[in-house]
Scaffold this active site. Structure first.
Site, PDB file in Angstrom:
ATOM      1  N   LYS A 111       0.946  -1.187  -0.005  1.00 22.63           N
ATOM      2  CA  LYS A 111      -0.123  -0.097  -0.113  1.00 22.63           C
ATOM      3  C   LYS A 111       0.987   1.366   0.044  1.00 22.63           C
ATOM      4  CE  LYS A 111      -1.858   1.733   3.974  1.00 22.63           C
ATOM      5  NZ  LYS A 111      -1.327   3.297   4.183  1.00 22.63           N
ATOM      6  N   ASN A 112       2.025   1.308   0.989  1.00 23.03           N
ATOM      7  CA  ASN A 112       2.550   2.565   1.047  1.00 23.03           C
ATOM      8  C   ASN A 112       3.720   2.711  -0.162  1.00 23.03           C
ATOM      9  OD1 ASN A 112       1.199   2.919   3.268  1.00 23.03           O
ATOM     10  ND2 ASN A 112       2.786   2.340   4.768  1.00 23.03           N
ATOM     11  N   ARG A 160      -4.249  10.005   3.395  1.00 20.92           N
ATOM     12  CA  ARG A 160      -2.833  10.780   3.868  1.00 20.92           C
ATOM     13  C   ARG A 160      -2.139  10.946   2.611  1.00 20.92           C
ATOM     14  NH1 ARG A 160      -0.190  13.870   7.449  1.00 20.92           N
ATOM     15  NH2 ARG A 160       2.129  13.065   7.676  1.00 20.92           N
ATOM     16  N   CYS A 199      -5.377   8.059   8.646  1.00 27.31           N
ATOM     17  CA  CYS A 199      -5.605   7.555  10.180  1.00 27.31           C
ATOM     18  C   CYS A 199      -5.431   8.565  11.203  1.00 27.31           C
ATOM     19  CB  CYS A 199      -4.697   6.282  10.314  1.00 27.31           C
ATOM     20  SG  CYS A 199      -5.112   4.672   9.161  1.00 27.31           S
ATOM     21  N   ARG A 226       0.106  14.597  12.767  1.00 29.89           N
ATOM     22  CA  ARG A 226       0.519  14.247  11.293  1.00 29.89           C
ATOM     23  C   ARG A 226       0.747  15.450  10.532  1.00 29.89           C
ATOM     24  NH1 ARG A 226      -2.308   8.850   8.951  1.00 29.89           N
ATOM     25  NH2 ARG A 226      -0.213   8.750   8.290  1.00 29.89           N
ATOM     26  N   PRO A 227       1.509  16.263  10.910  1.00 33.50           N
ATOM     27  CA  PRO A 227       2.072  17.508  10.245  1.00 33.50           C
ATOM     28  C   PRO A 227       2.752  17.332   9.094  1.00 33.50           C
ATOM     29  CG  PRO A 227       3.594  17.111  12.221  1.00 33.50           C
ATOM     30  CD  PRO A 227       2.518  16.088  12.209  1.00 33.50           C
ATOM     31  N   ILE A 228       2.903  18.186   8.172  1.00 38.36           N
ATOM     32  CA  ILE A 228       3.572  18.051   6.984  1.00 38.36           C
ATOM     33  C   ILE A 228       4.563  19.184   6.834  1.00 38.36           C
ATOM     34  CG2 ILE A 228       1.852  16.688   5.770  1.00 38.36           C
ATOM     35  CD1 ILE A 228       1.316  19.221   4.224  1.00 38.36           C
ATOM     36  N   ASP A 229       5.243  19.680   7.864  1.00 36.62           N
ATOM     37  CA  ASP A 229       6.111  20.872   7.784  1.00 36.62           C
ATOM     38  C   ASP A 229       7.219  20.424   7.137  1.00 36.62           C
ATOM     39  OD1 ASP A 229       6.212  19.430  10.128  1.00 36.62           O
ATOM     40  OD2 ASP A 229       8.016  20.372  10.784  1.00 36.62           O
ATOM     41  N   ASP A 235       3.880   0.325  11.877  1.00 32.13           N
ATOM     42  CA  ASP A 235       2.458  -0.251  11.347  1.00 32.13           C
ATOM     43  C   ASP A 235       2.233  -1.597  11.767  1.00 32.13           C
ATOM     44  OD1 ASP A 235       2.854   1.682   8.101  1.00 32.13           O
ATOM     45  OD2 ASP A 235       2.369   2.224  10.029  1.00 32.13           O
ATOM     46  N   ILE A 238       6.736   6.396  17.041  1.00 36.87           N
ATOM     47  CA  ILE A 238       6.282   7.375  15.538  1.00 36.87           C
ATOM     48  C   ILE A 238       5.269   8.168  15.788  1.00 36.87           C
ATOM     49  CG2 ILE A 238       6.223   7.238  13.257  1.00 36.87           C
ATOM     50  CD1 ILE A 238       8.772   6.277  14.123  1.00 36.87           C
ATOM     51  N   ARG A 271      -8.868  -0.112   3.798  1.00 35.69           N
ATOM     52  CA  ARG A 271      -8.151   0.649   2.898  1.00 35.69           C
ATOM     53  C   ARG A 271      -6.717   0.247   2.743  1.00 35.69           C
ATOM     54  NH1 ARG A 271      -6.507   5.332   6.523  1.00 35.69           N
ATOM     55  NH2 ARG A 271      -5.507   5.711   4.870  1.00 35.69           N
TER      56      ARG A 271
HETATM   57  C1  EPZ Z   1       4.003   6.679   6.127  1.00 28.38           C
HETATM   58  O1  EPZ Z   1       3.268   7.767   6.875  1.00 28.38           O
HETATM   59  C2  EPZ Z   1       3.148   5.575   6.005  1.00 28.38           C
HETATM   60  N1  EPZ Z   1       2.085   5.996   5.276  1.00 28.38           N
HETATM   61  C3  EPZ Z   1       2.634   5.113   7.459  1.00 28.38           C
HETATM   62  O2  EPZ Z   1       1.905   4.139   7.330  1.00 28.38           O
HETATM   63  C4  EPZ Z   1       3.508   5.036   8.376  1.00 28.38           C
HETATM   64  O3  EPZ Z   1       3.243   4.681   9.980  1.00 28.38           O
HETATM   65  C5  EPZ Z   1       4.738   6.066   8.422  1.00 28.38           C
HETATM   66  O4  EPZ Z   1       5.185   6.368   6.906  1.00 28.38           O
HETATM   67  C6  EPZ Z   1       5.982   5.565   9.032  1.00 28.38           C
HETATM   68  O5  EPZ Z   1       6.532   4.426   8.572  1.00 28.38           O
HETATM   69  C7  EPZ Z   1       2.168   6.033   3.982  1.00 28.38           C
HETATM   70  O6  EPZ Z   1       3.074   5.928   3.643  1.00 28.38           O
HETATM   71  C8  EPZ Z   1       0.912   6.561   2.978  1.00 28.38           C
HETATM   72  P1  EPZ Z   1       6.264   9.829   8.222  1.00 28.38           P
HETATM   73  P2  EPZ Z   1       4.094   9.232   6.854  1.00 28.38           P
HETATM   74  O7  EPZ Z   1       6.399  11.253   7.467  1.00 28.38           O
HETATM   75  O8  EPZ Z   1       4.927   9.310   5.414  1.00 28.38           O
HETATM   76  C9  EPZ Z   1       6.364  13.317  11.732  1.00 28.38           C
HETATM   77  C10 EPZ Z   1      -0.340   2.608   7.578  1.00 28.38           C
HETATM   78  O9  EPZ Z   1      -0.679   2.366   8.521  1.00 28.38           O
HETATM   79  N2  EPZ Z   1       6.315  14.176  10.700  1.00 28.38           N
HETATM   80  O10 EPZ Z   1       7.449   8.898   8.238  1.00 28.38           O
HETATM   81  O11 EPZ Z   1       3.030  10.238   7.050  1.00 28.38           O
HETATM   82  C11 EPZ Z   1       5.015  12.541  11.892  1.00 28.38           C
HETATM   83  O12 EPZ Z   1       4.205  13.432  13.012  1.00 28.38           O
HETATM   84  C12 EPZ Z   1       0.375   4.135   7.615  1.00 28.38           C
HETATM   85  O13 EPZ Z   1       0.084   2.337   6.529  1.00 28.38           O
HETATM   86  C13 EPZ Z   1       6.686  15.495  10.912  1.00 28.38           C
HETATM   87  O14 EPZ Z   1       6.709  16.046  12.028  1.00 28.38           O
HETATM   88  O15 EPZ Z   1       4.872   9.278   7.960  1.00 28.38           O
HETATM   89  C14 EPZ Z   1       5.195  11.319  12.615  1.00 28.38           C
HETATM   90  O16 EPZ Z   1       5.698  11.328  13.968  1.00 28.38           O
HETATM   91  C15 EPZ Z   1       0.092   4.783   9.143  1.00 28.38           C
HETATM   92  N3  EPZ Z   1       6.521  16.227   9.949  1.00 28.38           N
HETATM   93  C16 EPZ Z   1       6.541  11.012  12.115  1.00 28.38           C
HETATM   94  O17 EPZ Z   1       7.171  12.069  11.541  1.00 28.38           O
HETATM   95  C17 EPZ Z   1       6.394  16.014   8.888  1.00 28.38           C
HETATM   96  O18 EPZ Z   1       6.496  16.855   7.825  1.00 28.38           O
HETATM   97  C18 EPZ Z   1       6.754   9.952  10.868  1.00 28.38           C
HETATM   98  O19 EPZ Z   1       5.859  10.399   9.750  1.00 28.38           O
HETATM   99  C19 EPZ Z   1       6.217  14.631   8.373  1.00 28.38           C
HETATM  100  C20 EPZ Z   1       6.043  13.626   9.322  1.00 28.38           C
END
Ligand code: EPZ
Length: 419
Positions: A22-23, A92, A116, A121-124, A306, A328, A398
């Protein structure tokens, strides 16, 4: 609303074939719109997140065809419309259209992503990456839509504060068509990123280092037709392996790369859970009694967040006390209260849980709070005595392709109904 109903304690025997990740798929699909030709994806999982992305592609006037596991995308007539809230909030991964549209059009307008309910879940980090490449990011007056513009995108050194999967991929997209060289430091190393870089390079990009913590992208003028196969879903595979450790009878989980699951297999070894690596997969049977262990989730190649929720169910059946720590996502414990309702003995303290095993579980009516919490509750229902009813089961669909069929075909008494 969808309900999953399970009659527990049925052995699982036979073969489960693992689908595409999926990811990986949810990033490969948006990546395809950067090509000035047809992009073909294979081994794409039939999950609702893929359907949600299809809806966005069609909204952007992209010619898309999704038959069985084959995805064909022709974005040559794409119209860079504002992606509306009802589409962007369905998952997301809608945020990947930011990097892809910014790369191609130097402009994108999209409402905040969904996904989810497992934290803020910020995107900064994504946005800082785009700014480092020369883009300006603003929000609309309602603070619900991003508007991202760039005169041009210029390669830059980008240091991620956290090895974010999404930010790594989104910046890779934007950098692919930028002028000059971009280096992403502290890049995420998840295997899915290698798969995505593979497609981009097949499209004519120049990306090196995917899968390591430094990724170098040399910008190119344009991207062309290409194809790629989605790698196997290590999280789907791990979820079924955990079910096999609890109920398997020579259950075969096929179409997986054991090396992608090393952190889980290491835990199995520590817990005295037996399994056999066989050609193309892993065969696993119930281990009647196994040891507790400690689990701390972290970025790849550590134990994946996950798999944390399904793993917590396994730990309820281990002999002794297990310490679980999620590092995480700040609110990924939504399933625990339901496990305790079923008879588990888990004390939660913030992002940590103390899990006392072995506790027999009894079927109850419960609620899936997110995708992987739902997978954990299915796992609990399979081992519980009596009937388990899981409400809000849409979450599970999903990310787990044909989960009802896959489990029914190996002996589970499970069904899904609309109610
Ligand atoms: C991906 O999410 C996956 N989703 C998530 O899987 C997975 O848990 C995660 O990576 C970690 O492996 C998809 O690929 C669609 P991150 P993503 O950016 O990219 C912080 C599932 O169950 N962060 O690695 O959103 C954030 O808050 C889903 O399949 C910031 O602070 O994860 C978190 O604490 C759930 N600022 C950590 O980083 C940002 O701009 C991990 O986030 C981005 C993230």
């Amino acid at each position: 609303m969808k309900q999953i109903i399970i009659e527990g304690k049925n052995k699982l025997s036979g073969t489960i074939n693992i689908g595409g990740a999926k990811n990986s798929a949810v990033a490969l699909i948006p990546a395809a719109i950067m090509a000035d030709g047809v992009v073909k994806l294979s081994n794409v999982p039939r999950i609702s997140d893929a359907d949600a992305l299809t809806a966005i592609l069609k909204f952007l006037n992209v010619d898309v065809n999704f038959e069985e596991d084959k995805y064909t995308i022709d974005a040559r007539n794409l119209q860079n419309n504002v992606i509306p809230e009802d589409l962007s909030t369905r998952l997301r991964a809608s945020y990947y259209f930011m990097g892809a549209l910014l790369a191609r059009f130097k402009h994108v307008e999209i409402y905040f992503p969904g996904g989810c309910n497992i934290g803020a879940r910020p995107i900064d980090l994504h946005l800082k990456g785009f700014e480092a490449l020369g883009a300006t990011v603003t929000k609309d007056e309602n603070n619900s839509k991003y508007i991202i513009d760039a005169q041009e995108l210029t390669g830059s050194d980008i240091h991620l504060d956290f090895a974010s999967v999404g930010a790594t991929i989104n910046i890779m997209f934007a950098a692919t068509l930028a002028k000059g060289v971009t280096k992403i430091y502290n890049a995420a190393q998840e295997v899915e990123i290698i798969n995505i870089a593979e497609l981009l390079n097949n499209m004519g990009a120049n990306i090196k280092g995917a899968g390591t913590n430094v990724i170098t992208i040399e910008g190119v003028e344009h991207l062309h037709s290409a194809s790629v196969s989605v790698i196997c879903d290590r999280i789907e595979a791990g979820t079924y392996l955990i079910m096999g450790a609890l109920l398997g009878d020579n259950l075969k989980i096929m179409g997986i790369e054991p090396e992608y699951l090393q952190s889980l297999l290491d835990k199995f070894q520590k817990m005295n859970i037996k399994y056999d690596i066989i050609p193309g997969g892993i065969m696993i049977s119930q281990t009647p009694s196994f040891l507790s262990t400690d689990v701390k989730t972290d970025v790849y190649p550590e134990f994946p967040t996950d798999l944390g929720q399904p793993m917590s169910v396994l730990l309820t059946q281990a002999s002794g006390i297990s310490h679980f720590e999620e590092t995480i996502w700040e609110s990924r414990m939504g399933h625990i209260k339901y496990l305790n309702m079923m008879g588990a003995n888990i004390e939660v303290n913030g992002m940590k849980a103390l899990i006392k095993g072995t506790t027999p579980l009894t079927g109850k009516e419960i609620v899936a709070t997110d995708l992987r919490a739902g997978a954990a509750l299915v796992t609990a229902g399979l081992i519980a005595s009596g009937t388990t009813i899981i409400n809000d089961a849409e979450h599970i669909l999903r990310g787990y392709e044909r989960i009802i069929n896959k489990l029914s075909n190996v002996g589970a008494k499970i069904k899904i109904i609309d109610c």
